[in-house]
Write an enzyme that holds these catalytic residues in place. Structure first.
Site, PDB file in Angstrom:
ATOM      1  N   GLY A  88      -8.540  10.904  10.706  1.00  0.00           N
ATOM      2  CA  GLY A  88      -8.315  10.556  12.108  1.00  0.00           C
ATOM      3  C   GLY A  88      -7.580  11.667  12.837  1.00  0.00           C
ATOM      4  N   GLY A 129       0.817  -1.205   0.000  1.00  0.00           N
ATOM      5  CA  GLY A 129       0.000   0.000   0.000  1.00  0.00           C
ATOM      6  C   GLY A 129       0.857   1.263   0.000  1.00  0.00           C
ATOM      7  N   LYS A 167      -8.269   8.585  -0.141  1.00  0.00           N
ATOM      8  CA  LYS A 167      -8.549   8.382   1.297  1.00  0.00           C
ATOM      9  C   LYS A 167     -10.019   8.021   1.480  1.00  0.00           C
ATOM     10  CE  LYS A 167      -7.832  10.356   5.875  1.00  0.00           C
ATOM     11  NZ  LYS A 167      -7.272   9.106   6.411  1.00  0.00           N
ATOM     12  N   HIS A 191      -6.832  15.874   2.038  1.00  0.00           N
ATOM     13  CA  HIS A 191      -6.078  14.657   1.724  1.00  0.00           C
ATOM     14  C   HIS A 191      -6.316  14.266   0.266  1.00  0.00           C
ATOM     15  CE1 HIS A 191      -5.773  14.128   6.124  1.00  0.00           C
ATOM     16  NE2 HIS A 191      -4.716  13.372   5.847  1.00  0.00           N
TER      17      HIS A 191
HETATM   18  P1  NAD Z   1      -3.607   1.801   0.987  1.00  0.00           P
HETATM   19  O1  NAD Z   1      -4.980   1.382   0.554  1.00  0.00           O
HETATM   20  O2  NAD Z   1      -2.662   2.323  -0.048  1.00  0.00           O
HETATM   21  O3  NAD Z   1      -2.872   0.580   1.731  1.00  0.00           O
HETATM   22  C1  NAD Z   1      -3.536  -0.366   2.525  1.00  0.00           C
HETATM   23  C2  NAD Z   1      -2.975  -1.719   2.132  1.00  0.00           C
HETATM   24  O4  NAD Z   1      -3.497  -2.720   3.007  1.00  0.00           O
HETATM   25  C3  NAD Z   1      -3.375  -2.118   0.701  1.00  0.00           C
HETATM   26  O5  NAD Z   1      -2.215  -2.416  -0.053  1.00  0.00           O
HETATM   27  C4  NAD Z   1      -4.247  -3.336   0.919  1.00  0.00           C
HETATM   28  O6  NAD Z   1      -4.141  -4.293  -0.146  1.00  0.00           O
HETATM   29  C5  NAD Z   1      -3.663  -3.888   2.220  1.00  0.00           C
HETATM   30  N1  NAD Z   1      -4.518  -4.885   2.838  1.00  0.00           N
HETATM   31  C6  NAD Z   1      -5.857  -5.028   2.742  1.00  0.00           C
HETATM   32  N2  NAD Z   1      -6.267  -6.136   3.384  1.00  0.00           N
HETATM   33  C7  NAD Z   1      -5.162  -6.702   3.917  1.00  0.00           C
HETATM   34  C8  NAD Z   1      -4.933  -7.871   4.685  1.00  0.00           C
HETATM   35  N3  NAD Z   1      -5.937  -8.682   5.054  1.00  0.00           N
HETATM   36  N4  NAD Z   1      -3.661  -8.152   5.059  1.00  0.00           N
HETATM   37  C9  NAD Z   1      -2.631  -7.356   4.710  1.00  0.00           C
HETATM   38  N5  NAD Z   1      -2.788  -6.232   3.944  1.00  0.00           N
HETATM   39  C10 NAD Z   1      -4.033  -5.918   3.568  1.00  0.00           C
HETATM   40  O7  NAD Z   1      -3.837   2.856   2.140  1.00  0.00           O
HETATM   41  P2  NAD Z   1      -2.756   3.830   2.796  1.00  0.00           P
HETATM   42  O8  NAD Z   1      -2.873   5.173   2.200  1.00  0.00           O
HETATM   43  O9  NAD Z   1      -1.426   3.155   2.843  1.00  0.00           O
HETATM   44  O10 NAD Z   1      -3.351   3.954   4.269  1.00  0.00           O
HETATM   45  C11 NAD Z   1      -3.532   2.810   5.088  1.00  0.00           C
HETATM   46  C12 NAD Z   1      -4.105   3.258   6.432  1.00  0.00           C
HETATM   47  O11 NAD Z   1      -3.141   4.040   7.134  1.00  0.00           O
HETATM   48  C13 NAD Z   1      -5.349   4.128   6.309  1.00  0.00           C
HETATM   49  O12 NAD Z   1      -6.227   3.842   7.383  1.00  0.00           O
HETATM   50  C14 NAD Z   1      -4.793   5.537   6.448  1.00  0.00           C
HETATM   51  O13 NAD Z   1      -5.742   6.490   6.854  1.00  0.00           O
HETATM   52  C15 NAD Z   1      -3.743   5.292   7.480  1.00  0.00           C
HETATM   53  N6  NAD Z   1      -2.672   6.302   7.583  1.00  0.00           N
HETATM   54  C16 NAD Z   1      -2.199   6.539   8.839  1.00  0.00           C
HETATM   55  C17 NAD Z   1      -1.151   7.419   9.022  1.00  0.00           C
HETATM   56  C18 NAD Z   1      -0.607   7.621  10.415  1.00  0.00           C
HETATM   57  O14 NAD Z   1       0.355   8.385  10.590  1.00  0.00           O
HETATM   58  N7  NAD Z   1      -1.161   6.947  11.428  1.00  0.00           N
HETATM   59  C19 NAD Z   1      -0.580   8.082   7.932  1.00  0.00           C
HETATM   60  C20 NAD Z   1      -1.071   7.799   6.658  1.00  0.00           C
HETATM   61  C21 NAD Z   1      -2.109   6.887   6.500  1.00  0.00           C
END
Ligand code: NAD
Length: 265
Positions: A163, A11, A157, A153
């Protein structure tokens, strides 16, 4: 070396986490997990991340024998399963997934009686410093200002408000002795009447490739304060997650925030 597993490794965040882990001196990537229908299963996690080969193939199943800490930036349903898995196998977690509801947060609290979990909707150092600045601003300005939170964003998203925006609202509401659930206003349209001072407004923008921007307005009569954070690279979140992993490696149990990791609590 601390052994790391990354969930959601292909991701947007996962790729940056693989890079941040590779750049860390005391972490070693042992597992990279994706969903079972991901086209990149079997690929090297380093190549997928755009860096050198890591000799870790992306698979669809965790193996507790392989890792000490699971870094999870996926989806709430996936994170919930991973909390169960790590509780069952006594492994630590760093959770960055946003959009987690009260049920999942309660599951984390219960699991944290036995394992160490760091959970933060935003792992950037700058945003966590902003939480402190917001506390100060809210405490000093109190009910003399209108408070609005604006976040922007990228178009992919899935949850809104972010959050981080919600956490900012919580921090401000707590500082003012307000209940966010009853004072939050999410977007406005039509004949809404004059603004009530006690409300905290949220506005959401979704466009293009914006990594993450948050502005909190404290607007009074004759002056306005704006506290703004702009993330220009996901590496800021990934490096925060690595810092948190290092920190939580010293903890046996408990639920912690990025404020704990940074010593801001
Ligand atoms: P994204 O959709 O690009 O990545 C998520 C990944 O998880 C995808 O590649 C998906 O295939 C994978 N996935 C789905 N089901 C799965 C499973 N069962 N096992 C393993 N992997 C699985 O999304 P993103 O932009 O990378 O964001 C992911 C999360 O992180 C979101 O909730 C986002 O809001 C959050 N986020 C948090 C922060 C932080 O600082 N806390 C910063 C950025 C994003």
């Amino acid at each position: 070396m601390i052994k790391i597993a990354i969930a959601g490794a292909a991701g947007r965040m996962g790729r940056h986490l693989v890079q941040a882990c590779a750049e860390s001196k005391n972490m070693t990537l042992k597992q990279a997990i994706e969903r079972s229908d991901n086209a990149l299963l079997g690929s090297d996690a380093g190549i997928v991340a755009g860096i050198e080969v890591q000799n870790v193939l992306i698979t669809d199943a965790l193996d507790a024998e392989e890792f000490d800490i699971l870094i999870d930036f996926t989806h709430p349903d996936v994170t919930a399963n991973h909390v169960d898995y790590c509780l069952q196998h006594n492994r630590k977690m760093v959770i960055g997934t946003t959009g987690c509801d009260e049920t999942l947060e309660q599951k984390m609290r219960e699991a944290a009686e036995s394992i160490a979990i760091m959970y933060a909707p935003n792992m950037s150092v700058g945003v966590n410093l902003c939480f402190q600045l917001l506390k100060t601003a809210a405490t000093v300005l109190g009910d003399t200002v209108d408070i609005e939170i604006i976040e922007a964003h990228h178009r992919h998203k899935v949850d809104a408000p972010s959050g981080t925006a919600l956490k900012m609202g919580q921090v401000i509401a707590e500082s003012l002795g307000r209940d966010l659930d009853s004072c939050a206003v999410y977007g406005r349209e039509g004949q809404i009447g004059p603004r009530k001072r006690q409300t905290i407004g949220f506005e959401t923008i979704r466009a293009g490739d914006i990594v993450g921007e948050h502005t909190v307005l404290f607007a009074g009569e004759g002056e306005r304060i704006e506290i703004t954070h702009k993330a220009s690279s996901r590496m800021t979140f990934a490096n925060g997650a690595i810092r948190a992993s290092h920190w939580i490696s010293q903890k046996d149990r408990g639920l912690y925030s990025m404020q704990d990791v940074l010593g801001l609590q």
